[in-house]
Design a protein around this motif. Structure first.
Motif, mmCIF file in Angstrom:
data_model
loop_
_atom_site.group_PDB
_atom_site.id
_atom_site.type_symbol
_atom_site.label_atom_id
_atom_site.label_comp_id
_atom_site.label_asym_id
_atom_site.label_seq_id
_atom_site.Cartn_x
_atom_site.Cartn_y
_atom_site.Cartn_z
ATOM 1 N N ALA A 1 0.909 -1.159 -0.086
ATOM 2 C CA ALA A 1 -0.103 0.174 -0.148
ATOM 3 C C ALA A 1 0.764 1.429 0.200
ATOM 4 C CB ALA A 1 -0.932 -0.039 1.205
ATOM 5 N N GLY A 2 1.995 1.165 0.671
ATOM 6 C CA GLY A 2 2.826 2.479 0.639
ATOM 7 C C GLY A 2 4.324 2.068 1.341
ATOM 8 N N TRP A 3 5.202 2.954 1.502
ATOM 9 C CA TRP A 3 6.391 2.814 2.130
ATOM 10 C C TRP A 3 6.875 4.025 2.688
ATOM 11 C CZ3 TRP A 3 9.967 5.564 -0.229
ATOM 12 C CH2 TRP A 3 9.556 5.997 -1.576
ATOM 13 N N MET A 4 7.887 3.880 3.617
ATOM 14 C CA MET A 4 8.539 4.887 4.201
ATOM 15 C C MET A 4 9.955 4.654 4.462
ATOM 16 S SD MET A 4 7.697 7.109 7.563
ATOM 17 C CE MET A 4 6.268 7.787 6.836
ATOM 18 N N VAL A 5 10.914 5.476 4.050
ATOM 19 C CA VAL A 5 12.322 5.043 4.364
ATOM 20 C C VAL A 5 12.756 5.847 5.484
ATOM 21 C CG1 VAL A 5 14.479 5.161 3.270
ATOM 22 C CG2 VAL A 5 12.734 4.411 1.844
ATOM 23 N N ILE A 6 13.442 5.429 6.373
ATOM 24 C CA ILE A 6 13.946 6.245 7.616
ATOM 25 C C ILE A 6 15.429 5.987 7.862
ATOM 26 C CG2 ILE A 6 11.728 6.234 8.639
ATOM 27 C CD1 ILE A 6 12.597 3.823 10.354
ATOM 28 N N ASP A 7 15.971 6.897 8.318
ATOM 29 C CA ASP A 7 17.643 6.630 8.591
ATOM 30 C C ASP A 7 17.643 6.996 10.131
ATOM 31 O OD1 ASP A 7 20.235 6.485 8.209
ATOM 32 O OD2 ASP A 7 20.391 8.386 7.241
ATOM 33 N N VAL A 8 17.992 5.820 10.789
ATOM 34 C CA VAL A 8 17.881 5.800 12.360
ATOM 35 C C VAL A 8 19.036 5.274 12.898
ATOM 36 C CG1 VAL A 8 15.177 5.811 12.372
ATOM 37 C CG2 VAL A 8 16.384 3.622 12.357
ATOM 38 N N ASP A 9 19.222 5.349 14.126
ATOM 39 C CA ASP A 9 20.431 4.936 14.888
ATOM 40 C C ASP A 9 20.627 3.303 14.753
ATOM 41 O OD1 ASP A 9 21.424 7.370 15.617
ATOM 42 O OD2 ASP A 9 20.286 7.316 17.497
ATOM 43 N N GLY A 10 19.403 2.745 14.763
ATOM 44 C CA GLY A 10 19.606 1.111 14.650
ATOM 45 C C GLY A 10 18.077 0.447 14.673
ATOM 46 N N TYR A 11 18.204 -0.719 14.526
ATOM 47 C CA TYR A 11 16.713 -1.590 14.492
ATOM 48 C C TYR A 11 15.957 -1.272 15.669
ATOM 49 C CZ TYR A 11 14.024 -5.741 14.544
ATOM 50 O OH TYR A 11 12.806 -6.612 14.457
ATOM 51 N N ASP A 12 16.354 -1.091 16.963
ATOM 52 C CA ASP A 12 15.193 -0.897 18.101
ATOM 53 C C ASP A 12 14.580 0.384 17.506
ATOM 54 O OD1 ASP A 12 16.149 -2.983 19.340
ATOM 55 O OD2 ASP A 12 17.547 -2.077 20.584
ATOM 56 N N ARG A 13 15.330 1.632 17.237
ATOM 57 C CA ARG A 13 14.496 2.824 16.817
ATOM 58 C C ARG A 13 13.493 2.433 15.686
ATOM 59 N NH1 ARG A 13 11.914 7.244 18.139
ATOM 60 N NH2 ARG A 13 12.140 9.133 16.785
ATOM 61 N N ALA A 14 13.935 1.854 14.457
ATOM 62 C CA ALA A 14 13.064 1.507 13.629
ATOM 63 C C ALA A 14 11.915 0.661 13.878
ATOM 64 C CB ALA A 14 13.941 0.498 12.513
ATOM 65 N N VAL A 15 11.999 -0.248 14.784
ATOM 66 C CA VAL A 15 11.065 -0.842 15.344
ATOM 67 C C VAL A 15 9.986 0.159 16.089
ATOM 68 C CG1 VAL A 15 10.158 -2.776 16.935
ATOM 69 C CG2 VAL A 15 11.776 -3.310 15.494
ATOM 70 N N GLU A 16 10.597 0.921 17.112
ATOM 71 C CA GLU A 16 9.912 2.008 17.751
ATOM 72 C C GLU A 16 8.888 2.769 16.769
ATOM 73 O OE1 GLU A 16 10.693 5.945 20.547
ATOM 74 O OE2 GLU A 16 12.403 4.346 20.061
ATOM 75 N N LEU A 17 9.646 3.224 15.607
ATOM 76 C CA LEU A 17 8.923 4.331 14.815
ATOM 77 C C LEU A 17 7.742 3.444 13.914
ATOM 78 C CD1 LEU A 17 11.665 6.179 13.593
ATOM 79 C CD2 LEU A 17 9.920 6.996 15.295
ATOM 80 N N ALA A 18 8.029 2.210 13.523
ATOM 81 C CA ALA A 18 7.312 1.219 12.882
ATOM 82 C C ALA A 18 5.809 0.967 13.827
ATOM 83 C CB ALA A 18 7.768 0.019 12.556
ATOM 84 N N GLY A 19 6.258 0.856 15.060
ATOM 85 C CA GLY A 19 5.040 0.689 15.967
ATOM 86 C C GLY A 19 4.223 2.080 16.112
ATOM 87 N N GLU A 20 4.755 3.214 16.148
ATOM 88 C CA GLU A 20 4.040 4.379 16.211
ATOM 89 C C GLU A 20 3.173 4.659 14.687
ATOM 90 O OE1 GLU A 20 5.990 8.133 16.963
ATOM 91 O OE2 GLU A 20 7.327 6.925 18.242
ATOM 92 N N LEU A 21 3.825 4.143 13.697
ATOM 93 C CA LEU A 21 3.078 4.363 12.406
ATOM 94 C C LEU A 21 2.063 3.434 12.379
ATOM 95 C CD1 LEU A 21 3.418 5.575 9.747
ATOM 96 C CD2 LEU A 21 4.791 4.029 8.926
ATOM 97 N N SER A 22 2.004 2.223 12.919
ATOM 98 C CA SER A 22 1.212 1.107 13.152
ATOM 99 C C SER A 22 -0.009 1.866 13.718
ATOM 100 C CB SER A 22 1.438 0.070 13.829
ATOM 101 O OG SER A 22 0.507 -0.718 14.130
ATOM 102 N N ALA A 23 -0.320 2.737 14.379
ATOM 103 C CA ALA A 23 -1.108 3.388 15.262
ATOM 104 C C ALA A 23 -2.035 4.392 14.514
ATOM 105 C CB ALA A 23 -0.874 3.952 16.608
#
Length: 135
Positions: free
Chosen positions: A86-108
């Motif tokens: 359906a769509g995508w977002m590219v992020i540039d973060v400090d690491g996997y944990d931050r990517a998971v944190e942001l994906a959780g927010e986006l899921s909401a």
């Protein structure tokens, strides 16, 4: 910093909590969802973590090279990204944990009835080095 692709799926992932397809949402619900996505991206732009993101139209076609001067468009009985992504977002973060944190927010992001979708997002790191091949 590490780049990750956050993929929003139409289907293929476990069902979201608020699993009402977008084509059954009201115009107001769609606007609220898009506003959430835009505000999320704007917040990440301020922290330097947003690279790019797009919603994708459901239309599309498979194309492959099939010889000199003949690039045919083919559709077949296989899963197509136009049916799945359906769509995508590219992020540039400090690491996997931050990517998971942001994906959780986006899921909401809000969906039908203004309630959070709690959709599953695929988190994929960018390939930073070629895999090592051993024989």
């Amino acid at each position: 910093m590490a780049k990750y692709l956050l993929l929003k799926h139409y289907r293929g992932a476990p069902a979201a909590v608020n699993d009402i397809p977008m084509d059954r949402w009201t115009p107001e619900e769609i606007s609220a969802h898009i506003r959430y996505m835009n505000e999320f991206a704007a917040r990440l732009e301020k922290t330097g973590e947003f690279v790019d993101g797009q919603a994708l139209a459901p239309e599309g076609a498979w194309v492959r090279y099939d010889g000199e001067g003949r690039p045919p468009v083919t559709d077949g009985p296989f899963a197509e990204t136009k049916d799945l992504i359906a769509g995508w977002m590219v992020i540039d973060v400090d690491g996997y944990d931050r990517a998971v944190e942001l994906a959780g927010e986006l899921s909401a992001a809000p969906g039908a009835g203004g309630r959070p979708i709690h959709e599953w997002l695929e988190v994929r790191p960018f390939l930073t080095a070629h895999p090592t091949v051993t024989e």
